[in-house]
Design an enzyme around this catalytic site. Structure first.
Site, PDB file in Angstrom:
ATOM      1  N   GLY A 221       0.825  -1.188   0.000  1.00  0.00           N
ATOM      2  CA  GLY A 221       0.000   0.000   0.000  1.00  0.00           C
ATOM      3  C   GLY A 221       0.865   1.246   0.000  1.00  0.00           C
ATOM      4  O   GLY A 221       2.023   1.220   0.429  1.00  0.00           O
ATOM      5  N   CYS A 222       0.298   2.352  -0.470  1.00  0.00           N
ATOM      6  CA  CYS A 222       1.094   3.584  -0.558  1.00  0.00           C
ATOM      7  C   CYS A 222       1.501   4.080   0.824  1.00  0.00           C
ATOM      8  O   CYS A 222       2.700   4.222   1.101  1.00  0.00           O
ATOM      9  CB  CYS A 222       0.330   4.650  -1.339  1.00  0.00           C
ATOM     10  SG  CYS A 222      -1.347   4.971  -0.760  1.00  0.00           S
ATOM     11  N   TYR A 223       0.548   4.330   1.696  1.00  0.00           N
ATOM     12  CA  TYR A 223       0.889   4.856   3.009  1.00  0.00           C
ATOM     13  C   TYR A 223       1.837   3.943   3.808  1.00  0.00           C
ATOM     14  O   TYR A 223       2.816   4.422   4.388  1.00  0.00           O
ATOM     15  CB  TYR A 223      -0.375   5.088   3.839  1.00  0.00           C
ATOM     16  CG  TYR A 223      -1.207   6.278   3.454  1.00  0.00           C
ATOM     17  CD1 TYR A 223      -0.704   7.578   3.533  1.00  0.00           C
ATOM     18  CD2 TYR A 223      -2.534   6.118   3.046  1.00  0.00           C
ATOM     19  CE1 TYR A 223      -1.487   8.670   3.210  1.00  0.00           C
ATOM     20  CE2 TYR A 223      -3.328   7.215   2.728  1.00  0.00           C
ATOM     21  CZ  TYR A 223      -2.798   8.487   2.811  1.00  0.00           C
ATOM     22  OH  TYR A 223      -3.583   9.573   2.496  1.00  0.00           O
TER      23      TYR A 223
ATOM     24  N   THR B 277       4.139   1.967   2.862  1.00  0.00           N
ATOM     25  CA  THR B 277       5.485   1.860   2.301  1.00  0.00           C
ATOM     26  C   THR B 277       6.486   2.735   3.051  1.00  0.00           C
ATOM     27  O   THR B 277       7.524   2.262   3.529  1.00  0.00           O
ATOM     28  CB  THR B 277       5.468   2.221   0.808  1.00  0.00           C
ATOM     29  OG1 THR B 277       4.740   1.213   0.093  1.00  0.00           O
ATOM     30  CG2 THR B 277       6.879   2.300   0.239  1.00  0.00           C
TER      31      THR B 277
ATOM     32  N   PHE C 198       7.481  10.529  -1.062  1.00  0.00           N
ATOM     33  CA  PHE C 198       7.475   9.726  -2.280  1.00  0.00           C
ATOM     34  C   PHE C 198       6.195  10.006  -3.052  1.00  0.00           C
ATOM     35  O   PHE C 198       5.304  10.718  -2.576  1.00  0.00           O
ATOM     36  CB  PHE C 198       7.624   8.232  -1.974  1.00  0.00           C
ATOM     37  CG  PHE C 198       6.625   7.659  -0.985  1.00  0.00           C
ATOM     38  CD1 PHE C 198       5.616   6.805  -1.398  1.00  0.00           C
ATOM     39  CD2 PHE C 198       6.712   7.948   0.374  1.00  0.00           C
ATOM     40  CE1 PHE C 198       4.717   6.255  -0.499  1.00  0.00           C
ATOM     41  CE2 PHE C 198       5.810   7.404   1.289  1.00  0.00           C
ATOM     42  CZ  PHE C 198       4.820   6.567   0.857  1.00  0.00           C
TER      43      PHE C 198
END
Length: 321
Positions: free
Chosen positions: A120-122, A124, A285
């Site tokens: 998942g994005c968060y 990472t 990011f």
């Protein structure tokens, strides 16, 4: 001459799928395959495609991703490798976790896996900051971790993107305050935490770019560490990484979220004051890069054993604007 591996993006019309395709389109080491738009939901057409390709990337809602993964697995000897960009399999022990920087052994585990779940994005950024501290014995597994984060609206799915582009969404909004955000189990598991972290996400009126912030009280850590010690530990952990860098924190104490847009890069900074006994770790990011499509391309390269560029072809700040 070795056969060029082929890839099918199941859900290629969505934001993540489109960016994966853009990142792979000019790569001579991979052949992209597609189903005609009017047959994309045809189970028979998808099954036929899966039988013909080497790897399938799932860019689908969770339930659809589970169905597609089951379809691929049902093909037996003809089953392709599967890379799932949804939340569906991220804490499933039968799937390799697709964060190559997680441990030194993770790239080989991803390369050997039949099924890989894209992070998942968060989580990472938070995992990459927290896990090395836990492994080093500095951060206790039951430390009361909080993660405060902000993302561009492209991370929120089609409805959120439509609301922001129609100018009906607020300029800034915190959400997930019921404390049941779907990324929390993943964040906890791969950070090696025994206490459930508090995760407070937010979305703002810009397309893409992400910040994860983790505040720490130094007197609750082990070893009398300073912010400089934490920075040195993280810098040593990611030395030589292709995409993750530890950089000095700016003296002004400010950071904006969009500088890495279009790239698969992730920067970690340690802000802090030893005299105050406090620090804030920040990861910056692109939520569509290292937080989604870039990470998927990085994993694809490992799974197929081919060279890839996980950045967009022309990567620059604010690339989506």
């Amino acid at each position: 001459m070795a056969k060029t591996p082929s890839v099918f993006i199941d859900g290629e019309a969505g934001t993540t799928g489109l960016q994966i395709r853009e990142r792979l389109a000019a790569n001579p080491h991979v052949a992209l395959r597609s189903i005609a738009p009017d047959r994309r939901k045809d189970a028979g057409a998808r099954r036929e495609m899966m039988e013909e390709v080497d790897l399938v990337i799932l860019c689908l809602p969770d339930d659809a991703a589970k169905e597609s993964a089951a379809l691929a697995a049902s093909l037996g000897d003809k089953a392709p490798k599967v890379l799932d960009a949804s939340t569906a399999h991220r804490v499933d022990s039968a799937w390799a976790y697709g964060l190559p920087e997680l441990t030194p052994a993770q790239p080989a585990l991803i390369a050997d896996a039949q099924q890989v779940s894209n992070p998942g994005c968060y989580p990472t950024g938070a995992i990459l900051m927290l896990r090395p501290l836990v492994e080093a014995g500095i951060l206790a597994t039951d430390y009361p971790v909080t993660v405060n984060a902000v993302s561009g609206y492209t991370g929120g799915g089609k409805a959120m993107v439509n609301a922001y582009e129609a100018r009906t969404a607020p300029d800034f909004e915190m959400y997930g305050l019921g404390l049941h955000h779907k990324h929390v189990p993943e964040l906890q598991q791969y950070s090696l935490l025994t206490r459930r972290p508090i995760f407070v996400p937010a979305v703002a009126d810009y397309a893409q770019g992400m910040l994860d912030a983790v505040p720490l009280h130094l007197d609750m850590l082990k070893g009398n560490v300073t912010p400089a010690d934490i920075e040195a530990l993280l810098a040593a952990r990611y030395a030589g990484s292709d995409y993750v860098r530890v950089v000095p924190a700016e003296a002004g104490g400010k950071i904006e979220p969009q500088a890495l847009n279009g790239t698969n890069g992730l920067e970690i900074r340690v802000y802090g004051d030893a005299a105050l006994g406090q620090a804030v770790l920040v990861a910056r990011f692109d939520n569509l890069g290292k937080g989604a499509s870039g990470a998927a391309v990085q994993n694809l390269g490992l799974m197929l054993g081919i060279p890839v560029n996980a950045d967009l072809p022309v990567a620059h700040p604010h690339a989506a604007e």
